[in-house]
Design a protein around this motif. Structure first.
Motif, PDB file in Angstrom:
ATOM      1  N   ILE A 127      31.084  75.640 117.943  1.00 29.35           N
ATOM      2  CA  ILE A 127      31.627  76.363 117.184  1.00 29.35           C
ATOM      3  C   ILE A 127      31.329  76.209 115.554  1.00 29.35           C
ATOM      4  O   ILE A 127      31.260  76.891 114.779  1.00 29.35           O
ATOM      5  N   ASN A 128      30.989  74.663 115.155  1.00 28.99           N
ATOM      6  CA  ASN A 128      30.355  74.516 113.998  1.00 28.99           C
ATOM      7  C   ASN A 128      29.133  74.952 113.624  1.00 28.99           C
ATOM      8  O   ASN A 128      28.756  75.479 112.521  1.00 28.99           O
ATOM      9  N   SER A 129      28.066  75.375 114.643  1.00 30.46           N
ATOM     10  CA  SER A 129      27.081  75.721 114.443  1.00 30.46           C
ATOM     11  C   SER A 129      27.067  77.294 114.053  1.00 30.46           C
ATOM     12  O   SER A 129      26.395  77.663 113.192  1.00 30.46           O
ATOM     13  N   ASP A 130      27.869  77.855 114.988  1.00 33.97           N
ATOM     14  CA  ASP A 130      28.347  79.151 114.650  1.00 33.97           C
ATOM     15  C   ASP A 130      28.758  79.821 113.265  1.00 33.97           C
ATOM     16  O   ASP A 130      28.289  80.438 112.601  1.00 33.97           O
ATOM     17  N   TYR A 131      29.763  78.742 112.735  1.00 32.78           N
ATOM     18  CA  TYR A 131      30.297  78.800 111.614  1.00 32.78           C
ATOM     19  C   TYR A 131      29.382  78.626 110.541  1.00 32.78           C
ATOM     20  O   TYR A 131      29.196  79.230 109.098  1.00 32.78           O
ATOM     21  N   VAL A 196      20.642  64.745  92.899  1.00 31.38           N
ATOM     22  CA  VAL A 196      21.744  64.879  92.145  1.00 31.38           C
ATOM     23  C   VAL A 196      23.155  65.398  92.670  1.00 31.38           C
ATOM     24  O   VAL A 196      24.263  65.059  92.159  1.00 31.38           O
ATOM     25  N   PHE A 197      23.097  66.042  94.052  1.00 29.67           N
ATOM     26  CA  PHE A 197      24.204  66.495  94.714  1.00 29.67           C
ATOM     27  C   PHE A 197      24.682  65.718  96.022  1.00 29.67           C
ATOM     28  O   PHE A 197      25.450  65.977  96.468  1.00 29.67           O
ATOM     29  N   LYS A 198      23.887  64.475  95.907  1.00 32.54           N
ATOM     30  CA  LYS A 198      24.249  63.742  97.236  1.00 32.54           C
ATOM     31  C   LYS A 198      25.894  63.176  97.284  1.00 32.54           C
ATOM     32  O   LYS A 198      26.206  63.094  98.186  1.00 32.54           O
ATOM     33  N   ASP A 199      26.475  62.981  96.270  1.00 34.28           N
ATOM     34  CA  ASP A 199      28.046  62.452  96.119  1.00 34.28           C
ATOM     35  C   ASP A 199      28.849  63.716  95.838  1.00 34.28           C
ATOM     36  O   ASP A 199      29.938  63.360  95.595  1.00 34.28           O
ATOM     37  N   ASN A 200      28.309  64.990  95.985  1.00 32.84           N
ATOM     38  CA  ASN A 200      28.924  66.276  95.752  1.00 32.84           C
ATOM     39  C   ASN A 200      28.805  67.104  96.928  1.00 32.84           C
ATOM     40  O   ASN A 200      28.679  68.216  96.681  1.00 32.84           O
ATOM     41  N   GLN A 201      29.065  66.473  98.205  1.00 35.65           N
ATOM     42  CA  GLN A 201      29.008  67.542  99.412  1.00 35.65           C
ATOM     43  C   GLN A 201      30.152  68.278  99.697  1.00 35.65           C
ATOM     44  O   GLN A 201      31.177  68.152  99.340  1.00 35.65           O
ATOM     45  N   ILE A 202      29.900  69.381 100.378  1.00 39.92           N
ATOM     46  CA  ILE A 202      30.635  70.468 100.817  1.00 39.92           C
ATOM     47  C   ILE A 202      31.096  70.266 102.294  1.00 39.92           C
ATOM     48  O   ILE A 202      30.257  69.841 102.857  1.00 39.92           O
ATOM     49  N   THR A 203      32.259  70.822 102.882  1.00 38.17           N
ATOM     50  CA  THR A 203      32.584  70.625 104.151  1.00 38.17           C
ATOM     51  C   THR A 203      31.676  71.417 105.164  1.00 38.17           C
ATOM     52  O   THR A 203      31.754  72.736 104.686  1.00 38.17           O
ATOM     53  N   LYS A 204      30.842  71.051 106.005  1.00 38.46           N
ATOM     54  CA  LYS A 204      29.888  71.902 106.637  1.00 38.46           C
ATOM     55  C   LYS A 204      30.700  72.089 108.126  1.00 38.46           C
ATOM     56  O   LYS A 204      29.784  72.708 108.953  1.00 38.46           O
ATOM     57  N   THR A 205      31.879  71.666 108.643  1.00 39.59           N
ATOM     58  CA  THR A 205      32.405  71.836 109.606  1.00 39.59           C
ATOM     59  C   THR A 205      33.793  72.603 109.594  1.00 39.59           C
ATOM     60  O   THR A 205      34.437  72.431 108.362  1.00 39.59           O
ATOM     61  N   ILE A 206      34.029  73.157 110.638  1.00 38.73           N
ATOM     62  CA  ILE A 206      35.414  73.718 110.642  1.00 38.73           C
ATOM     63  C   ILE A 206      36.349  73.405 111.875  1.00 38.73           C
ATOM     64  O   ILE A 206      37.640  73.602 111.361  1.00 38.73           O
TER      65      ILE A 206
END
Length: 235
Positions: A127-131, A196-206
Motif C-alpha cells: 500500500i505504501n509503495s502504491d501511495y 539541508v533537509f535531513k532533519d525536516n523529513q515528511i511522512t512517506k507512508t500512509i
C-alpha cells in the motif's frame, strides 16, 4: 521549507479501497490486542494476589505453631488461626483456578492475533509503495515543477556533452549516452543539497502495523502458524 500537503492528494479508488480495508482489519487487530492485554494484566493481578495470600497463610502457620509451644496458650485462638490459614490457601487456590480457566481464552485471542498479523504484515509495504508513486506523481504535476526539472536536465545534459567534448569525462562515464550522463550529473549535484533537509523529513507512508504486545504469539510464516496451531491443540 514548505512541504507539499500530501493529505490533499486524490488517491485512486483502488488504493483508497485497499487503505480502508487494511484500516478495518487493523482496527480489529488492535481491539484483540487490547483484549489480550487486559486479560494478561488481570491474570497477573490475580496471580500476585494469590502469592500474597499464600504468603499470609505461611506466616500464619509459623505464628500459631510458635504459640502452640507456649504454656497456657489459648487453643481456640490457635484453632482460629489454623482455620484462617486454610481459608487463605483456599482463596489463593480459587484465584489460581480462575487464571487457569482463562488459558483457553488467552490461547484463542493469541491465535486470532497471529492469523491476523500474518495476513496484515505484507500489506503496508504494498500500500505504501502504491501511495508513494501517487504522491510522487502528484508533486511532479505541481505548477512549474516539471518545467524546472526540464531546465535542470537540459543544463546537466549540456554540461555532460561539453565535458565529453573537452575530454573531462573519464572512466565509466566516458562515451556514456548523453541523457544518462545528464541524469547522473544532476543526481550528483542535487545530493550536495540534500543534507539541508535531513532533519525536516515528511511522512512517506500512509499505513502501518502496530508492534506485537507482550505475550502476543507472532507467526513469521505459514509454517510458524501451523506450529502454533498444533501447540494449542487446534490441529
Amino acid at each position: 521549507m514548505q512541504h507539499t500537503d500530501l493529505s490533499k492528494i486524490n488517491l485512486p479508488a483502488n488504493l483508497q479501497g485497499s487503505i480502508d480495508s487494511f484500516e478495518q482489519e487493523k482496527k480489529q487487530y488492535v481491539t484483540l490486542q487490547a483484549q489480550l492485554m487486559d486479560l494478561t494484566q488481570d491474570n497477573q493481578r490475580l496471580t500476585q494476589k494469590a502469592n500474597e495470600l499464600e504468603g499470609q497463610a505461611k506466616r500464619t502457620d509459623v505464628a500459631w505453631k510458635l504459640q502452640a509451644k507456649k504454656i497456657g496458650t489459648d487453643q481456640e485462638h490457635i484453632n482460629n488461626e489454623i482455620e484462617r490459614a486454610e481459608q487463605l490457601r483456599k482463596e489463593a487456590g480459587r484465584l489460581r483456578a480462575t487464571v487457569e480457566s482463562r488459558k483457553s481464552l488467552a490461547d484463542n485471542l493469541g491465535l486470532q492475533l497471529a492469523e491476523l498479523r500474518i495476513r496484515l504484515c505484507v500489506k503496508p509495504s504494498i500500500i505504501n509503495s502504491d501511495y508513494q508513486i501517487v504522491a510522487l506523481r502528484s508533486i511532479l504535476q505541481q505548477k512549474n515543477i516539471t518545467q524546472q526539472l526540464f531546465e535542470l536536465f537540459t543544463f546537466a545534459r549540456a554540461v555532460h556533452c561539453a565535458n565529453e567534448h573537452s575530454g573531462k569525462v573519464e572512466g565509466k562515464y566516458k562515451g556514456m549516452d548523453a541523457n544518462e550522463g545528464a541524469w547522473l550529473l544532476l543526481k550528483r549535484e542535487a545530493e550536495k543539497y540534500f543534507d539541508v533537509f535531513k532533519d525536516n523529513q515528511i511522512t512517506k507512508t500512509i499505513v502501518g502495523l502496530p508492534s506485537a504486545i507482550a505475550g502476543e504469539p507472532v507467526a513469521h510464516s505459514p509454517v510458524d502458524l501451523m506450529k502454533l496451531k498444533r501447540q494449542l491443540g487446534v490441529l
